[in-house]
Design a protein around this motif. Structure first.
Motif, PDB file in Angstrom:
ATOM      1  N   GLN A  15       0.820  -1.056   0.034  1.00  0.00           N
ATOM      2  CA  GLN A  15       0.074   0.020  -0.005  1.00  0.00           C
ATOM      3  C   GLN A  15       0.808   1.195  -0.012  1.00  0.00           C
ATOM      4  OE1 GLN A  15      -2.645   0.510   3.233  1.00  0.00           O
ATOM      5  NE2 GLN A  15      -3.584   2.276   2.535  1.00  0.00           N
ATOM      6  N   LEU A  22       1.367   6.832  -6.959  1.00  0.00           N
ATOM      7  CA  LEU A  22       0.304   7.546  -7.274  1.00  0.00           C
ATOM      8  C   LEU A  22       0.654   9.094  -6.737  1.00  0.00           C
ATOM      9  CD1 LEU A  22      -2.444   5.406  -6.111  1.00  0.00           C
ATOM     10  CD2 LEU A  22      -1.719   5.967  -8.348  1.00  0.00           C
ATOM     11  N   PHE A  66      -7.565   4.505  -2.985  1.00  0.00           N
ATOM     12  CA  PHE A  66      -7.310   3.489  -4.003  1.00  0.00           C
ATOM     13  C   PHE A  66      -6.177   2.889  -3.566  1.00  0.00           C
ATOM     14  CE2 PHE A  66      -5.331   3.468  -8.531  1.00  0.00           C
ATOM     15  CZ  PHE A  66      -6.447   2.573  -9.048  1.00  0.00           C
ATOM     16  N   SER A  67      -5.250   3.319  -3.111  1.00  0.00           N
ATOM     17  CA  SER A  67      -3.880   2.658  -2.463  1.00  0.00           C
ATOM     18  C   SER A  67      -4.062   1.384  -1.602  1.00  0.00           C
ATOM     19  CB  SER A  67      -2.848   3.529  -1.872  1.00  0.00           C
ATOM     20  OG  SER A  67      -3.720   3.927  -0.552  1.00  0.00           O
ATOM     21  N   LEU A  69      -6.937  -0.400  -1.918  1.00  0.00           N
ATOM     22  CA  LEU A  69      -7.835  -1.157  -2.743  1.00  0.00           C
ATOM     23  C   LEU A  69      -6.506  -2.098  -3.548  1.00  0.00           C
ATOM     24  CD1 LEU A  69     -10.256  -2.336  -4.447  1.00  0.00           C
ATOM     25  CD2 LEU A  69     -10.139  -0.431  -5.998  1.00  0.00           C
ATOM     26  N   LEU A  70      -5.719  -1.263  -4.297  1.00  0.00           N
ATOM     27  CA  LEU A  70      -4.792  -1.934  -5.043  1.00  0.00           C
ATOM     28  C   LEU A  70      -3.744  -2.580  -4.353  1.00  0.00           C
ATOM     29  CD1 LEU A  70      -3.848   0.808  -7.598  1.00  0.00           C
ATOM     30  CD2 LEU A  70      -5.390  -1.414  -7.932  1.00  0.00           C
ATOM     31  N   SER A 277     -15.580   5.919   1.965  1.00  0.00           N
ATOM     32  CA  SER A 277     -14.902   5.572   0.732  1.00  0.00           C
ATOM     33  C   SER A 277     -13.962   4.237   1.044  1.00  0.00           C
ATOM     34  CB  SER A 277     -14.411   6.223  -0.486  1.00  0.00           C
ATOM     35  OG  SER A 277     -13.237   7.144   0.155  1.00  0.00           O
ATOM     36  N   MET A 281     -14.519   0.506  -0.395  1.00  0.00           N
ATOM     37  CA  MET A 281     -13.176  -0.130  -0.969  1.00  0.00           C
ATOM     38  C   MET A 281     -12.699  -1.421  -0.350  1.00  0.00           C
ATOM     39  SD  MET A 281     -13.543   1.499  -3.873  1.00  0.00           S
ATOM     40  CE  MET A 281     -14.738   2.832  -4.300  1.00  0.00           C
ATOM     41  N   ILE A 305     -11.799  -1.943  -9.664  1.00  0.00           N
ATOM     42  CA  ILE A 305     -11.185  -0.735 -10.278  1.00  0.00           C
ATOM     43  C   ILE A 305     -12.085   0.016 -10.911  1.00  0.00           C
ATOM     44  CG2 ILE A 305      -9.157   0.119 -11.520  1.00  0.00           C
ATOM     45  CD1 ILE A 305      -7.632  -2.192 -10.960  1.00  0.00           C
ATOM     46  N   TYR A 308     -14.490   1.643  -8.431  1.00  0.00           N
ATOM     47  CA  TYR A 308     -13.677   2.920  -7.583  1.00  0.00           C
ATOM     48  C   TYR A 308     -13.786   4.019  -8.518  1.00  0.00           C
ATOM     49  CZ  TYR A 308      -9.834   5.701  -6.340  1.00  0.00           C
ATOM     50  OH  TYR A 308      -9.204   6.760  -5.629  1.00  0.00           O
ATOM     51  N   PHE A 309     -13.356   3.824  -9.829  1.00  0.00           N
ATOM     52  CA  PHE A 309     -13.497   5.271 -10.850  1.00  0.00           C
ATOM     53  C   PHE A 309     -14.850   5.770 -10.985  1.00  0.00           C
ATOM     54  CE2 PHE A 309      -9.322   3.510 -12.079  1.00  0.00           C
ATOM     55  CZ  PHE A 309      -8.587   4.749 -11.786  1.00  0.00           C
TER      56      PHE A 309
END
Length: 366
Positions: A15, A22, A66-67, A69-70, A277, A281, A305, A308-309
């Protein structure tokens, strides 16, 4: 438990790596905007580093979910590919280990987001505006560059300097291009000027040996005045220290001032949505983390993904319209939040059923 610590550590490591990547990408985007402002002489070169540093909390608002999630997706894909998750199941440990580790990451990431939204982002926005306003309202000779047209007085006037020597402007062109405080547009051509400052911080320009071209207030023609010394007050005031910017308010101030104010209500609900969020996520990724690596899992990763967007594109559009006072977006913001919580519910129920089938098959094989 040792295994939970291991899963949390590995996921947090990934993460942080994704967050850094990012952050660099968004940094480059911000840098392009700042460089454009430098070209327009709106920002001096020596404060680029400070402005970029103060943009980190604002950038982090969207990067943190987002970090997470990925980071979870990449970590558990790696653990499945190296058969570490299968070893955990073979030791008699169930899916609770994976769920607990993800929930711990969600909890700590949520704490970071709350601190960022309530403390870091308001402070960084305040100091960023303070630096820019102090530059615009209290500029000096270091803010000007020779050989370029530069705007003054809230872009009502334009100044061109041929060159700068010994704190003096040589061969200067000055034009007031708009009506300003009942003064008609005029043009001044001077051999040199100086910036002077009074004790009350009011700055003014002194023109030496030049011509003034100005429209007459009674007649339609222009007249020319030759002068040895001409003074123009810049009329810049001190920065207003009152906190009128909603981005500089914390949750407490937003809550107390949210009565019938669409902009403040929008900002408050936007920040709550950013916090939610992370939970959304994180909960969406749990069912995918329980699946083995195959073609279906890749499809699920792409869907996550994509979700998310879609979530942030829709919520960002509602937020921007609310900040501009176009309409009240609160109901729409929460409709999207509720829809995504329903997606979480359905997705997790499906994931639990799928996981139980895989466990039964695994036991039969053994």
């Amino acid at each position: 438990m040792i295994i939970i610590k291991y899963l949390v550590r590995e996921t947090f490591k990934n993460q942080c790596i994704i967050f850094s990547i990012l952050l660099v990408i968004f940094f480059c985007q911000k840098l392009l905007k700042i460089l454009g402002s430098i070209v327009d002489n709106e920002i001096p070169i020596h404060i680029i580093f400070f402005l970029l540093s103060l943009n980190i909390p604002e950038i982090s608002q969207l990067i943190l979910p987002f970090s997470l999630l990925l980071g979870i997706l990449i970590t558990f894909n790696k653990l499945y590919s190296e058969n570490e998750i299968i070893i955990i199941y073979a030791c008699g440990l169930g899916k609770k280990i994976i769920v607990y580790s993800i929930l711990i990451l969600i909890f700590f990431t949520t704490i970071l987001e709350i601190i960022n939204l309530d403390l870091l982002s308001p402070l960084s926005n305040f100091y960023q505006n303070k630096i820019l306003l102090n530059y615009k309202l209290n500029f000096d000779i270091n803010n000007f560059i020779g050989g370029r047209f530069q705007s003054l007085k809230n872009k009502n006037s334009v100044l061109f300097i041929n060159n700068i020597k010994n704190n003096c402007f040589k061969n200067v062109f000055f034009a007031q291009i708009k009506n300003y405080k009942k003064n008609f547009p005029f043009i001044i051509i001077s051999k040199n000027i100086k910036i002077c400052k009074k004790s009350n911080n009011i700055k003014f320009l002194i023109f030496y040996n030049g011509k003034l071209y100005k429209k007459s207030s009674k007649f339609k023609n222009f007249y020319i005045i030759y002068f040895k010394k001409y003074i123009i007050f810049l009329d810049y005031k001190k920065m207003n220290k009152k906190n009128n910017n909603i981005k500089q308010m914390n949750f407490y101030n937003l809550w107390n001032n949210s009565n019938n104010n669409i902009r403040i209500l929008t900002e408050l609900n936007w920040r709550i949505t950013l916090i939610l969020s992370i939970l959304i996520m994180g909960m969406l990724v749990i069912p995918v983390s329980l699946k083995e690596n195959n073609s279906k899992k890749i499809i699920h990763n792409i869907i996550l993904i994509f979700l998310y967007f879609i979530f942030f594109i829709i919520q960002s559009s509602f937020y921007s319209n609310g900040i501009r006072n176009k309409y009240n977006p609160i109901i729409k913001i929460w409709i999207i939040n509720i829809i995504y919580f329903l997606i979480i519910l359905i997705y997790n129920i499906y994931g639990v059923i799928f996981f139980k089938k895989n466990i039964k098959n695994f036991k039969k094989i053994n």
